[in-house]
Each structure stands twice: as C-alpha cells, then as structure tokens.
Design a protein around this motif. Structure first.
Motif, PDB file in Angstrom:
ATOM      1  N   MET A  86       0.830  -1.204   0.000  1.00  0.00           N
ATOM      2  CA  MET A  86       0.000   0.000   0.000  1.00  0.00           C
ATOM      3  C   MET A  86       0.867   1.258   0.000  1.00  0.00           C
ATOM      4  SD  MET A  86      -2.929   1.288  -0.187  1.00  0.00           S
ATOM      5  CE  MET A  86      -3.869  -0.222  -0.011  1.00  0.00           C
ATOM      6  N   GLY A  87       1.985   1.236   0.701  1.00  0.00           N
ATOM      7  CA  GLY A  87       2.888   2.383   0.673  1.00  0.00           C
ATOM      8  C   GLY A  87       3.475   2.615  -0.703  1.00  0.00           C
ATOM      9  N   ALA A  88       3.809   1.521  -1.388  1.00  0.00           N
ATOM     10  CA  ALA A  88       4.322   1.663  -2.756  1.00  0.00           C
ATOM     11  C   ALA A  88       3.267   2.247  -3.681  1.00  0.00           C
ATOM     12  CB  ALA A  88       4.792   0.304  -3.274  1.00  0.00           C
ATOM     13  N   VAL A  89       1.994   1.851  -3.491  1.00  0.00           N
ATOM     14  CA  VAL A  89       0.908   2.407  -4.305  1.00  0.00           C
ATOM     15  C   VAL A  89       0.750   3.892  -4.036  1.00  0.00           C
ATOM     16  CG1 VAL A  89      -1.590   2.359  -4.676  1.00  0.00           C
ATOM     17  CG2 VAL A  89      -0.310   0.224  -4.531  1.00  0.00           C
ATOM     18  N   VAL A  90       0.852   4.295  -2.777  1.00  0.00           N
ATOM     19  CA  VAL A  90       0.737   5.716  -2.431  1.00  0.00           C
ATOM     20  C   VAL A  90       1.869   6.516  -3.070  1.00  0.00           C
ATOM     21  CG1 VAL A  90       0.865   7.368  -0.522  1.00  0.00           C
ATOM     22  CG2 VAL A  90      -0.527   5.305  -0.296  1.00  0.00           C
ATOM     23  N   LEU A  91       3.080   5.982  -3.014  1.00  0.00           N
ATOM     24  CA  LEU A  91       4.213   6.671  -3.632  1.00  0.00           C
ATOM     25  C   LEU A  91       4.034   6.768  -5.143  1.00  0.00           C
ATOM     26  CD1 LEU A  91       7.521   5.526  -1.890  1.00  0.00           C
ATOM     27  CD2 LEU A  91       6.554   7.811  -2.025  1.00  0.00           C
ATOM     28  N   LEU A  92       3.586   5.671  -5.763  1.00  0.00           N
ATOM     29  CA  LEU A  92       3.383   5.690  -7.208  1.00  0.00           C
ATOM     30  C   LEU A  92       2.307   6.697  -7.602  1.00  0.00           C
ATOM     31  CD1 LEU A  92       4.114   4.439  -9.930  1.00  0.00           C
ATOM     32  CD2 LEU A  92       2.364   2.697  -9.519  1.00  0.00           C
TER      33      LEU A  92
END
Length: 287
Positions: A254-260
């Motif tokens: 989920m953190g990677a999705v937020v960053l993307l």
C-alpha cells in the motif's frame, strides 16, 4: 436496349470501384526531428556542444544509480530510493533544457543588435563575409567567439556557403537560421533588398522581445509558485524518510501504491504547469 442498360450499369460499377480503389492523397506530414538531433541542439544551446547525447544519457543513468544506492543506504526503503533515483536520473536532462532555455532568452535580446551591425556593414560597402567576420570583433560579446570561428573557417576554406552551414550548426538557433538563410539566398540569387529584409527582421525581433518580456513578467511568480508546490511534498518525504517508521510504512504494497500515485500526480501536474505557463518557442524549420 437491354445491352445499353447493361453497359451503362457496368460502366457505373467500374467508376465506383475505381473511385474507391484509387489511392487517396495523404496529408503532408511535418518531419519530426529525431531525438538525437533535438538533444544535440539543446546541448549546443546550453553551451555544451562538445557533449554528445549519449554522454548526457550516461550521466543521467549514473546520477540515478548513485542516488538510488544512497537512498537505500540512508532510508532503508527501496521504494523511496527508487522515486528519488528517477528524479535524479532526469535532473541532468532537465538542467540542460533549463540552461538552453535561459541562453535562448539571452540571445533573443542580442539578435536585433546583430542584425543592425550586419545592416551597417553592408551599407558601408562590405561584402557579406566581411560583415559577418566583423561581428567577431564588434558584435555582442556573447556571440563574438562564434563569429570569430566563422571568420577562421572562411579564411581557411574560402567557401562562404559551407562556412554558413558550420555557423548555423554552432548556433542552433531559429533566429540565426533565418539570418543565415537570408544571407545565403541573397548570395546565390542576388538582389538589392537584403538591407530592407534585415531591418524588417530586426523590427520584428524587437517587437517579439518586448511582448515576451511583458508576458514573462506577469506570469513568472505563478510559475515559480507552481514549481514550489510540486517540490514541497518530496522535500518533506526526503526529511521523513530518515525515520525508520516512515521507511517501514512505504515498504508495504500500500505504501508503494501511495508513492506511485503521488509520483504520477506530481509528474502530471508539473507537465501541465509547464505546458500552460510556458510561452511558445520557435522551432528550427530552416536547418
């Protein structure tokens, strides 16, 4: 009677088939400049003509890898490091474009003076090569080395057209292309209207410079504020990434999705800001 009707029907069908099968005229497509030519022009305009496009790409790759490794070492988060590595990889190319844009703006204010010097030299009875070589001594300081190189080329070869081509390649500027082509056409075709043509060009350049100055003065604070708004969240993320809790949060899917999503939003907003806020640049159509 039936034979005539059959012949007319056959002729009509053949006409319809011929109209449908005939090749349609394709619209004229404007030749797109290859990426290498555009990048080389940017490097020349930025004052780094000795650097090749491949070297620029290599610098981008090295900068991205270095920042990526450094980001992993500092934050411990590969996702955060990857975001900053992409930014660092694009930074050299963006810096070249920014410097080229600034130098084009500086030269834009010098071209009217160059044209005036050319008109004065031609009216004084000098030949076109002599008028151009004189700019290496009496022209604007920023452009003297380029015109001095033209003088060296012309004295070494005695070929005016080839020296003009090398001058145009060293300048890589749309206004310089127009001046060079006007001189080339007058040299090849002849005619007494070169002075009037150059004076008209100088007047047009001064009007364009005045209009651009007014527009840039009005919109500069808006563009700078938009750039700051795009950079601020990433500056905050860079500071927070040194905390272990923040790095762990962005290591999750989920953190990677937020960053993307944040990176995509920043990129789209930045591109829209640049497209809306930037004044149109003249392309090199007279290469």
């Amino acid at each position: 009677m039936g034979t005539v009707v059959g012949l007319l029907l056959g002729a009509g069908l053949v006409s319809i088939w011929w109209a449908c099968a005939a090749p349609t005229a394709q619209p004229t497509r404007v030749r797109r400049e290859p990426w290498r030519e555009r990048t080389q022009d940017l490097l020349v305009q930025a004052g780094a003509g000795s650097v090749s496009p491949g070297a620029l790409i290599g610098t981008c790759v090295v900068a991205g890898l270095f920042v990526g490794v450094l980001g992993v070492a500092v934050s411990g988060s590969p996702t955060i490091a990857a975001c900053f590595a992409v930014m660092a990889g694009a930074a050299p190319y963006v810096a070249v474009k920014s410097r080229a844009r600034r130098r084009r703006a500086e030269l834009r204010s010098l071209w009217p003076e160059v044209v005036d010097d050319l008109v004065s030299g031609i009216r004084a009875g000098r030949s076109m090569p002599e008028a151009l070589m004189g700019l290496g001594e009496r022209g604007p300081v920023e452009l003297r080395p380029v015109f001095a190189r033209f003088g060296e080329d012309y004295r070494a070869t005695g070929r005016f057209v080839e020296s003009l081509d090398m001058l145009k390649a060293r300048l890589a500027d749309p206004v310089a292309d127009r001046i060079v082509e006007a001189l080339r056409m007058t040299r090849e075709v002849g005619g007494p209207d070169l002075g009037r043509l150059l004076r008209t060009l100088a007047q047009f350049l001064r009007e364009d410079l005045r209009t651009r100055g007014e527009l840039e003065a009005r919109q500069s604070w808006t563009v700078n504020a938009a750039k700051l708004a795009v950079a601020a969240p990433w500056a905050v993320l860079a500071l927070l990434s040194t905390r272990p809790g923040t790095a762990d949060a962005f290591n999750t899917p989920m953190g990677a999705v937020v960053l993307l999503a944040g990176a995509a939003s920043s990129l789209i907003a930045f591109r829209l800001m640049v497209r809306i806020g930037r004044l149109p640049e003249e392309a090199r159509v007279l290469r």
